[in-house]
Design an enzyme around this catalytic site. Structure first.
Site, PDB file in Angstrom:
ATOM      1  N   CYS A   2       3.104  -1.962   9.428  1.00  0.00           N
ATOM      2  CA  CYS A   2       4.312  -2.259   9.997  1.00  0.00           C
ATOM      3  C   CYS A   2       4.749  -3.676   9.318  1.00  0.00           C
ATOM      4  CB  CYS A   2       4.528  -2.241  11.366  1.00  0.00           C
ATOM      5  SG  CYS A   2       4.417  -0.466  11.984  1.00  0.00           S
ATOM      6  N   LYS A 599      -2.106  -1.807   4.177  1.00  0.00           N
ATOM      7  CA  LYS A 599      -2.881  -2.879   3.611  1.00  0.00           C
ATOM      8  C   LYS A 599      -3.640  -3.653   4.752  1.00  0.00           C
ATOM      9  CE  LYS A 599      -4.301  -5.476   0.540  1.00  0.00           C
ATOM     10  NZ  LYS A 599      -5.361  -5.222  -0.606  1.00  0.00           N
TER      11      LYS A 599
END
EC number: 2.6.1.16
Length: 604
Positions: A2, A599
């Site tokens: 997010c 990531k």
């Protein structure tokens, strides 16, 4: 996971939000949205899919000087427009974006929000309804309502809140989830990552856990949850716009693979002086000297980098090393030695599982070192010591240069400790020279891209399964290589110790099964691995060999320049990164943004 972007002041909020969200794409997401206020005109736009899908829904009338934006990674509720952020309160007066996981959201719903109707299934929507209730039903001020909600909410969060009746203010709070304030003249911003705002400012301010910030265009007020005002200095982010662009590359991953020789040389210049002596913080060296055991805690690629460095650290320092999966240690920490030292490996410095371990380590008084690529990150702030990778921003979800930088950084650390201990192996190990040779070896491998691409096309273009095998350090490289391949090509791939094949795994070998054998180290180890390769070939496997120079034979597929055994895990991993890249490319996949992956994993 997010991303949050917000801005208030004399800027085009829509442009800043969209550019910021694009810079946060690498964190992983499945939907996105923005809210923009321009006086009485309010615009809320949300979309499932890529940022480009969101941009296509934004008309020229979506404009203003205040706004918040969000990229969502589904945790509560599916990836739908209704579940995408920003979320609104029951009356739509309040607008909220949130990263993290609210653990008691169901209890909040039952205790405080009986009778409320919700558009989606997210924990965030319950939070903004709660704030709205405290203002509109209970008569609290916005600040008191926000503080009251924060006192009830349990879990991890980074919040940015706008009251549409006073849209010149953004309320911000965080706990266990990264968030920064960006500072400008006539405007201020909030973001999950400095990269989201680096086009607008290089000045940032940290927010610590359980702090609340009130942003206007001209002021930044930091409060604790009791309402006490706190002083906080700003810092300059050392990011260059050229570092976060792809340039002429089709994908960030290929760019980052190609940057690895430069990263090796950057580490040489950072962690050694002109005479070749180690330039490591003496306090770190002394603390490790005093430890009776080193515990490396990490996740994913960083965990594999720890394994790839284990033998080197032990041989250079004479200190035993244990590896731990951070997500397991957070809940089930094993019996520790008398004088432990924790080393946490994390590219982002925000890995939630590693932070959970670090919090426990701090409570137990255990010294810790964070090895990270991001200065000012949560793990770097909270650990006893920090060692930076200086690898530059890594945008592709699949980590490449951070892995090799972690192994190289641990080599500098190990040599410094070994020298301080008077260890012969450390004193005789010319790391500066040997790492320079590693940089040259990487460049040589990178010059063979066409060869590697052709090998991959024959071996992996249509397969559903594959295996990497190796012994010793090659086994650790096999673990990372298999992770890289499965991450971005979606091939079910496993890395195995070659000697374990006969103990079960060989039953999976059938005609055409791709097996990639890694061979470095000694003649004896190479001979045994070649024996295992013959075993799988005899059972129909399609074999590809990656061999270190000097151990190669006629018919081997990829030959890697010989480097020092301590650093062979760097040289041997480079062709496997390219194998993964070309496998993904040839399958027509998005190399930089593989499905379902983020990531930075900022929730436990």
């Amino acid at each position: 996971m997010c991303g949050i972007v917000g801005v208030v002041g004399n800027r085009n909020a829509t442009d800043i939000l969209m550019q910021g969200l694009e810079k946060l794409e690498y964190r992983g997401y499945d939907s996105a949205g923005i809210f923009v206020a321009n006086g009485d005109k309010l615009s809320l736009v949300k979309s499932v899919g890529r940022i480009a899908d969101l941009r296509s829904k934004i008309g020229i009338d979506v404009a203003g000087s205040t706004g918040i934006g969000h990229t969502r990674w589904a945790t509560h509720g599916q990836a739908t427009v209704e579940n995408a952020h920003p979320h609104t309160s029951a009356s739509s007066r309040f607008v909220l974006v949130h990263n993290g996981v609210i653990e008691n959201y169901l209890q909040m719903k039952e205790e405080y929000l009986a009778g409320h109707e919700f558009k989606g299934q997210t924990d965030t929507e319950i939070a903004v309804h709660l704030i709205g209730k405290f203002v509109e039903e209970d008569g609290l001020s916005v600040l008191e309502a926000f503080k009251n909600a924060l006192s009830i909410i349990e879990g991890s969060y980074a919040f940015a809140l706008i009251d549409t009746e006073d849209a010149d203010t953004i309320y911000v709070a965080k706990n266990k989830s990264p968030l920064l304030i960006g500072l400008g003249e006539g405007y201020n911003m909030v973001c999950s990552d400095a990269m989201a705002m680096i086009r607008e400012t290089s000045q940032f301010m940290e927010i610590h856990d359980k702090e609340l910030v009130i942003l206007t265009k001209d002021s930044v007020t930091v409060l604790d949850y009791d309402g006490n005002q706190l002083e906080r200095d700003s810092y300059t982010a050392e990011l260059d716009l050229s570092d976060i662009g792809k340039g002429t590359y089709p994908f960030y991953m290929l760019k980052e693979i190609d940057e690895q020789p430069t990263v090796m040389r950057k580490l040489i210049s950072t962690y050694s002086d002109e005479s070749g002596k180690m330039a490591i913080d003496p306090a770190i060296v002394k603390t490790i000297q005093e430890a009776d055991r080193i515990y490396i805690l990490a996740a994913g690629t960083s965990y594999n980098a720890g394994f790839a460095s284990k033998a080197m650290i032990e041989q250079l320092t004479d200190t035993p090393v244990e590896l731990g999966v951070a997500s397991e240690w957070g809940y089930n920490m094993p019996l520790l030695s008398q004088k432990p030292m924790f080393i946490l490996l994390s590219q982002s410095g925000e890995t939630a599982d590693s932070r959970q371990v670090l919090v426990k380590a701090n409570q137990m008084g255990i010294p810790s070192l964070t090895v990270t690529n991001v200065p000012g990150s949560t793990l770097s702030r909270e650990a006893t010591y920090t060692m930076l990778l200086h690898a530059g921003p890594e945008i592709a979800v699949a980590s490449t240069k951070a892995y090799t930088a972690q192994v190289a950084a641990l080599a500098f650390l190990s040599k410094a400790v070994g020298e301080a201990n008077g260890k012969k192996e450390a004193l005789e190990f010319d790391l500066v020279h040997e790492l320079s040779l590693v940089a040259q070896s990487i460049e040589a491998t990178l010059s063979e891209k066409d060869l590697i691409a052709s090998k991959v096309e024959k071996l992996l273009a249509t397969t559903r399964n594959a295996f990497y095998i190796g012994r010793g350090n090659d086994y650790y490289v096999a673990m990372e290589a298999s992770l890289k391949l499965k991450e971005i090509s979606y091939i079910q791939c496993e890395g195995f110790a070659a000697g374990e094949l006969k103990h079960g795994t060989i039953s999976l070998i059938e005609d055409g099964t791709p097996v990639i054998g890694l061979i470095s180290s000694s003649e004896l180890v190479a001979a045994h691995t070649r024996g295992n390769i013959q075993e799988v070939a005899a059972r129909g496997a399609s074999v590809l060999t990656v061999v270190e120079e000097g151990l190669d034979r006629e018919g081997d597929d990829i030959v890697v320049n010989k480097v020092h055994p301590y650093l062979a895990t760097i040289g041997m991993v480079i062709p496997t990164q390219l194998i993964a890249y070309y496998a993904s490319l040839q399958r027509g996949l998005d190399v930089d943004k593989p499905r379902n992956l983020a990531k930075a994993v900022t929730v436990e």
